[in-house]
Design a protein around this motif. Structure first.
Motif, PDB file in Angstrom:
ATOM      1  N   VAL A 105       0.847  -1.194   0.000  1.00  0.00           N
ATOM      2  CA  VAL A 105       0.000   0.000   0.000  1.00  0.00           C
ATOM      3  C   VAL A 105       0.878   1.237   0.000  1.00  0.00           C
ATOM      4  N   SER A 106       0.495   2.203  -0.830  1.00  0.00           N
ATOM      5  CA  SER A 106       1.097   3.532  -0.718  1.00  0.00           C
ATOM      6  C   SER A 106      -0.034   4.548  -0.817  1.00  0.00           C
ATOM      7  N   VAL A 107       0.124   5.639  -0.109  1.00  0.00           N
ATOM      8  CA  VAL A 107      -0.877   6.710  -0.100  1.00  0.00           C
ATOM      9  C   VAL A 107      -0.175   8.004  -0.477  1.00  0.00           C
ATOM     10  N   VAL A 108      -0.678   8.646  -1.532  1.00  0.00           N
ATOM     11  CA  VAL A 108      -0.105   9.900  -2.007  1.00  0.00           C
ATOM     12  C   VAL A 108      -1.244  10.889  -2.235  1.00  0.00           C
ATOM     13  N   SER A 109      -1.223  11.984  -1.525  1.00  0.00           N
ATOM     14  CA  SER A 109      -2.238  13.046  -1.660  1.00  0.00           C
ATOM     15  C   SER A 109      -3.663  12.506  -1.550  1.00  0.00           C
ATOM     16  N   GLY A 110      -3.875  11.591  -0.612  1.00  0.00           N
ATOM     17  CA  GLY A 110      -5.204  11.039  -0.389  1.00  0.00           C
ATOM     18  C   GLY A 110      -5.604   9.940  -1.354  1.00  0.00           C
ATOM     19  N   ARG A 111      -4.696   9.533  -2.234  1.00  0.00           N
ATOM     20  CA  ARG A 111      -4.975   8.474  -3.201  1.00  0.00           C
ATOM     21  C   ARG A 111      -4.271   7.193  -2.759  1.00  0.00           C
ATOM     22  N   ILE A 112      -5.038   6.108  -2.684  1.00  0.00           N
ATOM     23  CA  ILE A 112      -4.496   4.819  -2.252  1.00  0.00           C
ATOM     24  C   ILE A 112      -4.096   4.031  -3.489  1.00  0.00           C
ATOM     25  N   TYR A 113      -2.857   3.523  -3.476  1.00  0.00           N
ATOM     26  CA  TYR A 113      -2.349   2.682  -4.557  1.00  0.00           C
ATOM     27  C   TYR A 113      -2.031   1.312  -3.976  1.00  0.00           C
ATOM     28  N   LEU A 114      -2.653   0.274  -4.547  1.00  0.00           N
ATOM     29  CA  LEU A 114      -2.460  -1.095  -4.070  1.00  0.00           C
ATOM     30  C   LEU A 114      -1.752  -1.917  -5.139  1.00  0.00           C
ATOM     31  N   THR A 115      -0.737  -2.668  -4.728  1.00  0.00           N
ATOM     32  CA  THR A 115      -0.059  -3.606  -5.615  1.00  0.00           C
ATOM     33  C   THR A 115       0.162  -4.896  -4.836  1.00  0.00           C
ATOM     34  N   GLY A 116       0.643  -5.904  -5.528  1.00  0.00           N
ATOM     35  CA  GLY A 116       0.913  -7.182  -4.894  1.00  0.00           C
ATOM     36  C   GLY A 116       0.288  -8.310  -5.683  1.00  0.00           C
ATOM     37  N   ILE A 117       0.304  -9.487  -5.080  1.00  0.00           N
ATOM     38  CA  ILE A 117      -0.237 -10.681  -5.735  1.00  0.00           C
ATOM     39  C   ILE A 117      -1.099 -11.444  -4.735  1.00  0.00           C
ATOM     40  N   LEU A 118      -2.325 -11.742  -5.155  1.00  0.00           N
ATOM     41  CA  LEU A 118      -3.228 -12.583  -4.367  1.00  0.00           C
ATOM     42  C   LEU A 118      -3.616 -13.796  -5.219  1.00  0.00           C
ATOM     43  N   ARG A 119      -4.183 -14.800  -4.573  1.00  0.00           N
ATOM     44  CA  ARG A 119      -4.545 -16.024  -5.297  1.00  0.00           C
ATOM     45  C   ARG A 119      -5.874 -15.919  -6.031  1.00  0.00           C
ATOM     46  N   TRP A 120      -6.823 -15.175  -5.494  1.00  0.00           N
ATOM     47  CA  TRP A 120      -8.183 -15.220  -6.019  1.00  0.00           C
ATOM     48  C   TRP A 120      -8.726 -13.822  -6.281  1.00  0.00           C
ATOM     49  N   GLU A 121      -9.602 -13.716  -7.265  1.00  0.00           N
ATOM     50  CA  GLU A 121     -10.253 -12.450  -7.607  1.00  0.00           C
ATOM     51  C   GLU A 121     -11.126 -11.956  -6.449  1.00  0.00           C
ATOM     52  N   PHE A 122     -11.787 -12.863  -5.723  1.00  0.00           N
ATOM     53  CA  PHE A 122     -12.644 -12.428  -4.616  1.00  0.00           C
ATOM     54  C   PHE A 122     -11.825 -11.708  -3.549  1.00  0.00           C
ATOM     55  N   GLN A 123     -10.546 -12.079  -3.399  1.00  0.00           N
ATOM     56  CA  GLN A 123      -9.693 -11.406  -2.432  1.00  0.00           C
ATOM     57  C   GLN A 123      -9.411  -9.965  -2.869  1.00  0.00           C
ATOM     58  N   LYS A 124      -9.123  -9.800  -4.147  1.00  0.00           N
ATOM     59  CA  LYS A 124      -8.865  -8.464  -4.694  1.00  0.00           C
ATOM     60  C   LYS A 124     -10.099  -7.574  -4.532  1.00  0.00           C
ATOM     61  N   GLN A 125     -11.271  -8.126  -4.830  1.00  0.00           N
ATOM     62  CA  GLN A 125     -12.514  -7.370  -4.688  1.00  0.00           C
ATOM     63  C   GLN A 125     -12.808  -7.040  -3.226  1.00  0.00           C
ATOM     64  N   ALA A 126     -12.492  -7.950  -2.323  1.00  0.00           N
ATOM     65  CA  ALA A 126     -12.721  -7.710  -0.896  1.00  0.00           C
ATOM     66  C   ALA A 126     -11.855  -6.556  -0.393  1.00  0.00           C
ATOM     67  N   VAL A 127     -10.639  -6.458  -0.905  1.00  0.00           N
ATOM     68  CA  VAL A 127      -9.759  -5.354  -0.516  1.00  0.00           C
ATOM     69  C   VAL A 127     -10.389  -4.026  -0.950  1.00  0.00           C
ATOM     70  N   THR A 128     -10.848  -3.951  -2.199  1.00  0.00           N
ATOM     71  CA  THR A 128     -11.480  -2.717  -2.685  1.00  0.00           C
ATOM     72  C   THR A 128     -12.715  -2.377  -1.868  1.00  0.00           C
ATOM     73  N   ARG A 129     -13.567  -3.383  -1.617  1.00  0.00           N
ATOM     74  CA  ARG A 129     -14.794  -3.144  -0.847  1.00  0.00           C
ATOM     75  C   ARG A 129     -14.495  -2.596   0.541  1.00  0.00           C
ATOM     76  N   SER A 130     -13.453  -3.115   1.176  1.00  0.00           N
ATOM     77  CA  SER A 130     -13.169  -2.693   2.546  1.00  0.00           C
ATOM     78  C   SER A 130     -12.518  -1.314   2.608  1.00  0.00           C
ATOM     79  N   LEU A 131     -11.857  -0.884   1.547  1.00  0.00           N
ATOM     80  CA  LEU A 131     -11.131   0.384   1.589  1.00  0.00           C
ATOM     81  C   LEU A 131     -11.891   1.554   0.982  1.00  0.00           C
ATOM     82  N   ARG A 132     -12.805   1.296   0.070  1.00  0.00           N
ATOM     83  CA  ARG A 132     -13.460   2.401  -0.647  1.00  0.00           C
ATOM     84  C   ARG A 132     -14.333   3.263   0.252  1.00  0.00           C
ATOM     85  N   THR A 133     -14.710   2.773   1.410  1.00  0.00           N
ATOM     86  CA  THR A 133     -15.558   3.548   2.317  1.00  0.00           C
ATOM     87  C   THR A 133     -14.762   4.310   3.376  1.00  0.00           C
TER      88      THR A 133
END
Length: 186
Positions: A105-133
């Protein structure tokens, strides 16, 4: 065939129907390409921007949404990058099925940038769901890659006995059987 004015009307009605989306100075631009819609306007938080894009994407005739809505944080909702990074860290810690070491994770001027590798698409979507709010963020870029690596005991992995049985079939595509069941998908 749906006209640009019909698509624009469909998007405006769909957004008006969603009680969670409040956009100031909303404009919906169509006409670049069939089904491409550009959203402009101002919202108070990133979640509303995200919801506006999702809502517009459900409208009949829309193929692609270019979400150019600007997040205009109030002084009360503004947060420093370190405060946002700390909130992101806490939010990810609560996701039991996400290996935190695999998400950078990096945060620049209020913008969150996520990188890395996960095994499943549901994991990637769960990260977005938990952070967008989260409060105080202006944008969220999830560039996490998916690397599906099936272990020999995984239900979708083909055993050597199954592989030999499939090779005996007259129309079997042997090339597909020899490809590994791993890969990285953006």
């Amino acid at each position: 065939m749906t006209t640009d004015s019909q698509i624009r009307s469909n998007v405006l009605e769909e957004i008006a129907w969603n009680p969670c989306v409040h956009i100031r100075n909303l404009s919906v631009v169509t006409g670049q390409d069939k089904g491409v819609v550009t959203l402009n306007g101002n919202v108070d938080d990133y979640d509303q921007k995200w919801l506006a894009g999702e809502t517009a994407g459900r409208a009949f005739g829309v193929a692609i949404v270019q979400n150019e809505i600007e997040v205009c944080l109030t002084e009360a909702s503004s947060r420093t990058d370190s405060e946002i990074a700390q909130s992101v860290s806490h939010a990810l810690a609560w996701l039991r099925h996400i290996p935190n070491a695999n998400v950078q994770v990096s945060v620049v001027s209020g913008r969150i940038y996520l990188t890395g590798i996960l095994r499943w698409e549901f994991q990637k979507q769960a990260v977005t769901r938990s952070l967008r709010t989260l409060s105080g963020i202006r944008d969220l870029s999830n560039e996490i890659s998916i690397s599906l690596q099936l272990e020999p005991t995984h239900p979708y992995a083909i055993s050597s006995q199954e592989s030999f049985a499939l090779q005996r079939l007259p129309h079997a595509n042997l090339e597909l059987l020899t490809k590994p069941a791993t890969g990285i998908f953006p």
